[in-house]
Design a protein around this motif. Sequence first.
Motif, PDB file in Angstrom:
ATOM      1  N   PRO A 208       0.661  -1.148   0.010  1.00 18.49           N
ATOM      2  CA  PRO A 208       0.054  -0.019  -0.028  1.00 18.49           C
ATOM      3  C   PRO A 208       1.001   1.132  -0.068  1.00 18.49           C
ATOM      4  CG  PRO A 208      -0.737  -1.448   1.740  1.00 18.49           C
ATOM      5  CD  PRO A 208       0.476  -2.006   1.241  1.00 18.49           C
ATOM      6  N   GLU A 209       2.291   1.278   0.464  1.00 20.94           N
ATOM      7  CA  GLU A 209       2.805   2.363   0.572  1.00 20.94           C
ATOM      8  C   GLU A 209       3.169   2.772  -0.729  1.00 20.94           C
ATOM      9  OE1 GLU A 209       3.677   4.376   3.275  1.00 20.94           O
ATOM     10  OE2 GLU A 209       2.408   2.987   4.392  1.00 20.94           O
ATOM     11  N   ASP A 210       3.299   2.065  -1.778  1.00 19.07           N
ATOM     12  CA  ASP A 210       3.465   2.372  -3.367  1.00 19.07           C
ATOM     13  C   ASP A 210       2.706   3.398  -3.880  1.00 19.07           C
ATOM     14  OD1 ASP A 210       6.099   1.071  -2.869  1.00 19.07           O
ATOM     15  OD2 ASP A 210       5.136  -0.790  -4.108  1.00 19.07           O
ATOM     16  N   TYR A 211       1.351   3.462  -2.997  1.00 19.33           N
ATOM     17  CA  TYR A 211       0.171   4.302  -3.736  1.00 19.33           C
ATOM     18  C   TYR A 211      -0.012   5.433  -2.974  1.00 19.33           C
ATOM     19  CZ  TYR A 211      -0.574  -0.201  -6.194  1.00 19.33           C
ATOM     20  OH  TYR A 211      -0.376  -1.169  -6.812  1.00 19.33           O
ATOM     21  N   ARG A 212       0.785   5.727  -1.893  1.00 20.17           N
ATOM     22  CA  ARG A 212       0.768   6.784  -1.143  1.00 20.17           C
ATOM     23  C   ARG A 212       0.459   8.450  -1.787  1.00 20.17           C
ATOM     24  NH1 ARG A 212       2.505   8.223   4.306  1.00 20.17           N
ATOM     25  NH2 ARG A 212       3.706   6.169   4.369  1.00 20.17           N
ATOM     26  N   LEU A 219      -9.890  -0.200 -13.728  1.00 16.86           N
ATOM     27  CA  LEU A 219     -10.844  -0.619 -14.692  1.00 16.86           C
ATOM     28  C   LEU A 219     -11.569  -2.003 -14.159  1.00 16.86           C
ATOM     29  CD1 LEU A 219      -9.047   0.297 -17.800  1.00 16.86           C
ATOM     30  CD2 LEU A 219     -10.466   1.702 -16.426  1.00 16.86           C
ATOM     31  N   GLY A 220     -12.749  -1.969 -13.709  1.00 19.41           N
ATOM     32  CA  GLY A 220     -13.423  -3.190 -13.507  1.00 19.41           C
ATOM     33  C   GLY A 220     -14.124  -2.970 -12.017  1.00 19.41           C
ATOM     34  N   LYS A 221     -15.106  -3.921 -11.976  1.00 22.49           N
ATOM     35  CA  LYS A 221     -15.882  -3.770 -10.624  1.00 22.49           C
ATOM     36  C   LYS A 221     -16.091  -4.912 -10.008  1.00 22.49           C
ATOM     37  CE  LYS A 221     -18.226   0.764 -11.318  1.00 22.49           C
ATOM     38  NZ  LYS A 221     -18.902   0.846 -12.880  1.00 22.49           N
ATOM     39  N   GLY A 222     -15.276  -6.025 -10.404  1.00 23.85           N
ATOM     40  CA  GLY A 222     -15.384  -7.283  -9.554  1.00 23.85           C
ATOM     41  C   GLY A 222     -14.732  -7.413  -8.403  1.00 23.85           C
ATOM     42  N   ASN A 223     -14.471  -8.483  -7.763  1.00 28.72           N
ATOM     43  CA  ASN A 223     -14.119  -8.840  -6.489  1.00 28.72           C
ATOM     44  C   ASN A 223     -12.277  -8.359  -6.521  1.00 28.72           C
ATOM     45  OD1 ASN A 223     -15.585 -10.052  -4.475  1.00 28.72           O
ATOM     46  ND2 ASN A 223     -16.448 -11.152  -6.211  1.00 28.72           N
ATOM     47  N   SER A 224     -11.697  -8.571  -7.673  1.00 24.58           N
ATOM     48  CA  SER A 224     -10.328  -8.246  -8.034  1.00 24.58           C
ATOM     49  C   SER A 224     -10.115  -6.869  -7.938  1.00 24.58           C
ATOM     50  CB  SER A 224      -9.762  -9.087  -9.270  1.00 24.58           C
ATOM     51  OG  SER A 224     -10.215  -8.561 -10.167  1.00 24.58           O
ATOM     52  N   ALA A 225     -11.039  -6.087  -8.422  1.00 20.86           N
ATOM     53  CA  ALA A 225     -11.014  -4.410  -8.467  1.00 20.86           C
ATOM     54  C   ALA A 225     -11.367  -4.236  -7.176  1.00 20.86           C
ATOM     55  CB  ALA A 225     -11.997  -4.123  -9.423  1.00 20.86           C
ATOM     56  N   PHE A 226     -12.308  -4.474  -6.478  1.00 19.59           N
ATOM     57  CA  PHE A 226     -12.683  -4.220  -5.091  1.00 19.59           C
ATOM     58  C   PHE A 226     -11.454  -4.696  -4.125  1.00 19.59           C
ATOM     59  CE2 PHE A 226     -16.705  -2.850  -6.798  1.00 19.59           C
ATOM     60  CZ  PHE A 226     -17.065  -1.671  -6.045  1.00 19.59           C
ATOM     61  N   GLU A 227     -10.900  -5.654  -4.148  1.00 19.43           N
ATOM     62  CA  GLU A 227      -9.848  -6.103  -3.409  1.00 19.43           C
ATOM     63  C   GLU A 227      -8.545  -5.255  -3.445  1.00 19.43           C
ATOM     64  OE1 GLU A 227      -6.413  -9.236  -4.468  1.00 19.43           O
ATOM     65  OE2 GLU A 227      -8.210  -9.815  -4.925  1.00 19.43           O
ATOM     66  N   THR A 228      -8.582  -4.858  -4.780  1.00 18.18           N
ATOM     67  CA  THR A 228      -7.357  -3.928  -4.999  1.00 18.18           C
ATOM     68  C   THR A 228      -7.478  -2.560  -4.478  1.00 18.18           C
ATOM     69  OG1 THR A 228      -6.663  -5.113  -7.127  1.00 18.18           O
ATOM     70  CG2 THR A 228      -5.718  -2.857  -6.794  1.00 18.18           C
ATOM     71  N   ALA A 229      -8.703  -2.188  -4.660  1.00 19.96           N
ATOM     72  CA  ALA A 229      -9.053  -0.945  -4.191  1.00 19.96           C
ATOM     73  C   ALA A 229      -8.945  -0.831  -2.712  1.00 19.96           C
ATOM     74  CB  ALA A 229     -10.568  -0.331  -4.750  1.00 19.96           C
ATOM     75  N   GLN A 230      -9.517  -1.849  -2.099  1.00 22.22           N
ATOM     76  CA  GLN A 230      -9.575  -2.055  -0.347  1.00 22.22           C
ATOM     77  C   GLN A 230      -8.301  -1.869   0.095  1.00 22.22           C
ATOM     78  OE1 GLN A 230     -13.018  -4.007   1.067  1.00 22.22           O
ATOM     79  NE2 GLN A 230     -11.568  -5.019   2.592  1.00 22.22           N
ATOM     80  N   SER A 231      -7.316  -2.570  -0.553  1.00 21.82           N
ATOM     81  CA  SER A 231      -5.950  -2.615   0.105  1.00 21.82           C
ATOM     82  C   SER A 231      -5.206  -1.282   0.045  1.00 21.82           C
ATOM     83  CB  SER A 231      -5.048  -3.708  -0.691  1.00 21.82           C
ATOM     84  OG  SER A 231      -4.605  -3.092  -2.177  1.00 21.82           O
ATOM     85  N   ILE A 232      -5.541  -0.345  -0.777  1.00 22.32           N
ATOM     86  CA  ILE A 232      -5.196   0.922  -0.766  1.00 22.32           C
ATOM     87  C   ILE A 232      -5.774   2.114  -0.293  1.00 22.32           C
ATOM     88  CG2 ILE A 232      -3.456   0.089  -2.746  1.00 22.32           C
ATOM     89  CD1 ILE A 232      -5.197   1.673  -4.660  1.00 22.32           C
ATOM     90  N   LEU A 233      -6.873   1.974   0.078  1.00 21.74           N
ATOM     91  CA  LEU A 233      -7.828   2.957   0.440  1.00 21.74           C
ATOM     92  C   LEU A 233      -7.184   3.935   1.640  1.00 21.74           C
ATOM     93  CD1 LEU A 233     -11.315   1.280   0.848  1.00 21.74           C
ATOM     94  CD2 LEU A 233     -10.617   2.928  -0.878  1.00 21.74           C
TER      95      LEU A 233
END
Length: 656
Positions: A208-212, A219-233
């Motif tokens: 997550p620090e790489d997205y500070r 692009l996408g709204k499936g579980n992989s997209a939300f999983e990625t979003a959740q990790s960097i929120l």
Amino acid sequence: MDRLLLLLLLFLLPGLIGSVLIDKPADQPAADRYDYCVLGAGPAGLQAGHFLARARRNYVILERNSGPGSFFNIYPRHRKLISINKIYTGRRNREFNLRHDWNSLLSDRPDLLFQRISRDLYPHADAYPRYLRLFAEELGLAVRYGVDVGRVSATQTPAGRRYLLTDQNRQEYSCRVLLVATGLWDPQKVWFPGSELTEGYESISVDPEDYRDQAVLILGKGNSAFETAQSILGRASRVHLYSPSPVRLAWQTHYVGDLRAVNNELLDTYQLKSLDGLVEGGLEDIAIVRRHDDHGADHLSPPKVRNGSGVAAAHLPAYHYDNFSLRQPYDRVITCLGFTFNFTIFDGSARPTNSDVARGRLPGTTAWYEGRGTPGLFVLGTAAHSRDYRSSAGGFIHGFRYTVRAVHHVLEHRYHGNPWPSTTLSITQLHSWILKRVNEASGPYQISQCEYLEEFPVQALAQLPSLSGHQVPRGGLLVLVMQYGLNRSDSLGPGRSESEWTQAWKSNFLHPVLYYYDTLPTEQDMRRRPAGWPLPRPMAVHHMIEDFLTEWDGPVSHSQPLRRFLEHCLHTDLRAFYAETCFILSLTHQRPPPFCQRGYLAGQGLVGDGQAWPPAADDDDPPSEPDSDSSESGPSFPSYLSPAGASVSLGSKLEL
């Protein structure tokens, strides 16, 4: 004699061509020639290997990596599985507990469960390859690791069709039946101007620090997209998700592949206006451009819709010149678009066709999971999800462990003459047996004179005799499926469930539904079934009212309506009686009810064991007058049976 009845109890679930397989003698080794080749040592491949090994078939499992389940060494990228591992259910019934264990494979070993590796409700992904290795080693499965099959072809020999698999060392493996269990490995790609500037889910940083303080577009709204979003929120300045369709929530659609609550924290920050958001728009029509700001930093411009040869944003939803949702630049654009089946290893002689669903990224199969146009090639596991895409769990471990077993039964009947396993039941056992299976069964089940058949694919119902080796007798066919209701508008609203059994057909949550047919539905019937229905319109249908505890054993709400429905279909009395009542009925009626015929009159009543049998819930309405053999009577009910009432809907008035 009772009329014969074939009963099928199904969960999912939906002209055979073949030649007889000749098993190789034990003293005739053939290192590269097999009856069965299993391609892939993931959960589906090992599950197939277990059934082949138990049947003592000549088989091999080929795996390109150094261990089983290599997909889970990489995915999900943020290492939390979303498959439920609910160990503590308050029950000791193994079948019931498998309903809530979405990771274990089927075996004859009651201890060979995933809970030996992890007891977390949502386990770490590293645990699953360890479980699969344990499964393969303890069952002694014939797995060859390090075999990277790069080409699959088919050839016709005097003995019949064979498949030829060639690995990286040009070693060839020949088999008569090929079971493809490779899963979905290749990331789904969409091309548009600037797509080379995006990063893929398969290769992004998971730190997550790489997205500070970065702005990120996913692009996408499936579980992989939300999983990625959740990790960097907690690190990214803003996270936007962009795709053609609105987000689909699993708790609304009842489809396990849609967005799960374990990954949906971004919905909070979106709805509470904390800089994150969801936007709808086409993927193929956008363009991304790299720009430099005044400080020399690189940014990616917002997506813009192509208009002919130029680029314009005016066609995006909610676009206005100064109020465009994606008007601010992004530091990163990440694609999370799912995965596709690898068709490239199959040459023209062995390549399955593309499916008609999931945008063609899955292979097309028959209802019994044989590739279309590729006789002897069967698709297992996630790749076989085209049969029940978005309607059931066939693309996930807790679903395909049963469809793999169904394919094994098909193979055993086709190539070895072994009919589908069945259990013979007395007609008087029918009611209690259905209640038992409804309350315990973990997979798709089918019940017949009764014989009980396990896990016959519902979409292959028209091919029941040819696939199973069982004929449908003249008494008809009863199919039991577990299904959700069609009203999915408000899954959390005050009227989300029903409790009155007379309104069972309105049930919204998972509940048992029985379909009665006097003859086997045809292929044409299956094709013409109403939209959203798992089966064609039946002669009669019965919904068992949904239950908050998923325990369908209430005497008034579940048991009695079910018995009345069965009596309506069978034209016979299925009540149970005290032995004393059977004694009286035997003296006053030419033909007592079947329960008394098979119990009391067979020496199992007062004389047989000296104990009274438990009464039915409504034994206060015994037969009042003699009646002929009810099982052979016409369409009218025996005189001592009351109408089935609200528990039965005739086919012409069927509502699901």
